[in-house]
Enzyme design. Structure first.
Site, PDB file in Angstrom:
ATOM      1  N   PRO A 103     -14.063  -8.525 -21.528  1.00 57.47           N
ATOM      2  CA  PRO A 103     -12.836  -9.025 -20.892  1.00 57.47           C
ATOM      3  C   PRO A 103     -13.149  -9.778 -19.603  1.00 57.47           C
ATOM      4  O   PRO A 103     -14.091  -9.445 -18.895  1.00 57.47           O
ATOM      5  CB  PRO A 103     -12.034  -7.753 -20.611  1.00 57.47           C
ATOM      6  N   ASP A 104     -12.365 -10.791 -19.310  1.00 57.03           N
ATOM      7  CA  ASP A 104     -12.524 -11.555 -18.082  1.00 57.03           C
ATOM      8  C   ASP A 104     -11.702 -10.869 -16.994  1.00 57.03           C
ATOM      9  O   ASP A 104     -10.472 -10.887 -17.040  1.00 57.03           O
ATOM     10  CB  ASP A 104     -12.049 -12.990 -18.292  1.00 57.03           C
ATOM     11  N   PRO A 105     -12.366 -10.266 -16.005  1.00 57.27           N
ATOM     12  CA  PRO A 105     -11.625  -9.534 -14.978  1.00 57.27           C
ATOM     13  C   PRO A 105     -11.055 -10.420 -13.872  1.00 57.27           C
ATOM     14  O   PRO A 105     -10.424  -9.918 -12.948  1.00 57.27           O
ATOM     15  CB  PRO A 105     -12.691  -8.596 -14.415  1.00 57.27           C
ATOM     16  N   TYR A 106     -11.252 -11.707 -13.952  1.00 61.08           N
ATOM     17  CA  TYR A 106     -10.910 -12.636 -12.868  1.00 61.08           C
ATOM     18  C   TYR A 106      -9.472 -12.489 -12.388  1.00 61.08           C
ATOM     19  O   TYR A 106      -9.203 -12.531 -11.194  1.00 61.08           O
ATOM     20  CB  TYR A 106     -11.180 -14.072 -13.314  1.00 61.08           C
TER      21      TYR A 106
END
EC number: 3.1.3.48
Length: 143
Positions: A103-106
């Site tokens: 997952p992209d935590p950005y």
């Protein structure tokens, strides 16, 4: 994060000279920049050195000679299609939840970076074990 963690795991396993790790994005949005400050802080708190990492864009012409390209998610995998015969999802090597996206935590909070670090550490451990075994078999084959 995965680049820093995998490189550190390779050093710890004594494989730093035998395996080269590079990291790049499929887009050019952050080329030359340091990693996200939250990612760097998460890595630093866990004992990693995130200071040297700089964003790069993947260059398909440099894929010649690359043994394995690891994509972090399905979109990246699609973007990388055809650049190498060995393009796989990073989590294809994850002993938990094999094959899913990282997952992209950005756009989330700090907990997302911790989750990604945990995922990357365990997957990197599996990758290092597999690489170590493959290199040992390769050395045996040359004897």
């Amino acid at each position: 994060m995965a680049h820093v963690v995998l490189e550190a795991a390779l050093v710890d396993a004594g494989l730093a000279g035998a395996v080269e790790v590079t990291s790049s994005g499929t887009g050019d949005w952050h080329v030359g920049n340091r990693m996200d400050r939250r990612a760097a802080a998460t890595l630093t708190a866990a004992g990693y050195d995130a200071s040297r990492h700089r964003a790069r864009q993947f260059d398909p012409s440099s894929a010649q000679g690359i043994d394995l390209v690891l994509a972090m998610d399905g979109d990246n995998l699609a973007d990388l299609g055809g650049v190498s015969p060995r393009v796989m999802l990073f989590r294809a090597f994850d002993p938990v939840g094999t094959g899913g996206d990282v997952p992209d935590p950005y756009y989330g909070g700090d907990a997302g970076f911790e989750e990604v670090l945990t995922m990357v550490e365990r997957t990197s451990g599996t990758l290092v074990d597999l690489l170590s075994d493959a290199l040992a078999r390769s050395r045996e084959g040359r004897r």
